[in-house]
Design a protein around this motif. Structure first.
Motif, mmCIF file in Angstrom:
data_model
loop_
_atom_site.group_PDB
_atom_site.id
_atom_site.type_symbol
_atom_site.label_atom_id
_atom_site.label_comp_id
_atom_site.label_asym_id
_atom_site.label_seq_id
_atom_site.Cartn_x
_atom_site.Cartn_y
_atom_site.Cartn_z
ATOM 1 N N MET A 1 53.790 -15.800 -73.865
ATOM 2 C CA MET A 1 54.287 -14.432 -73.979
ATOM 3 C C MET A 1 53.131 -13.429 -73.871
ATOM 4 S SD MET A 1 57.530 -14.505 -73.951
ATOM 5 C CE MET A 1 57.429 -15.974 -72.934
ATOM 6 N N ALA B 1 59.663 -18.481 -70.743
ATOM 7 C CA ALA B 1 58.549 -17.828 -70.046
ATOM 8 C C ALA B 1 58.949 -17.471 -68.615
ATOM 9 C CB ALA B 1 57.323 -18.718 -70.057
ATOM 10 N N ALA C 1 61.156 -14.449 -68.756
ATOM 11 C CA ALA C 1 60.398 -13.240 -69.062
ATOM 12 C C ALA C 1 59.582 -12.773 -67.858
ATOM 13 C CB ALA C 1 59.482 -13.484 -70.257
#
Length: 82
Positions: free
Chosen positions: A42, A73, A76
């Motif tokens: 992150m 991940a 994101a």
């Protein structure tokens, strides 16, 4: 960075090659170690690299929590992306 859990260690390395970030893992990617990997990934996501490669060749054990962290991940990194 090293993550230790239940007597196991996951080593995480990040190298930059131009616009690419290469994340190399060595050791078990399991429930005990995946939380710290999540934090590292992150932090990388916040940097918004153009490309990210994940080298799992050093991972001996991978469970569903490790797969979930990788999936989060990816989500994101691609959220609102190209």
């Amino acid at each position: 960075m090293s993550v230790e859990a239940d007597g196991q260690t996951l080593n995480v390395g990040v190298k930059r090659r131009g616009v690419e970030a290469v994340v190399s893992l060595e050791g078990p990617l399991t429930m005990g170690t995946s939380g710290k990997l999540y934090e590292e990934l992150m932090a990388l996501v916040r940097e918004r690299p153009e490309e990210v490669s994940l080298d799992l060749s050093g991972v001996g054990t991978l469970d569903s929590s490790g797969i979930a962290v990788i999936s989060l991940a990816v989500d994101a990194l691609t959220e609102g992306g190209s």
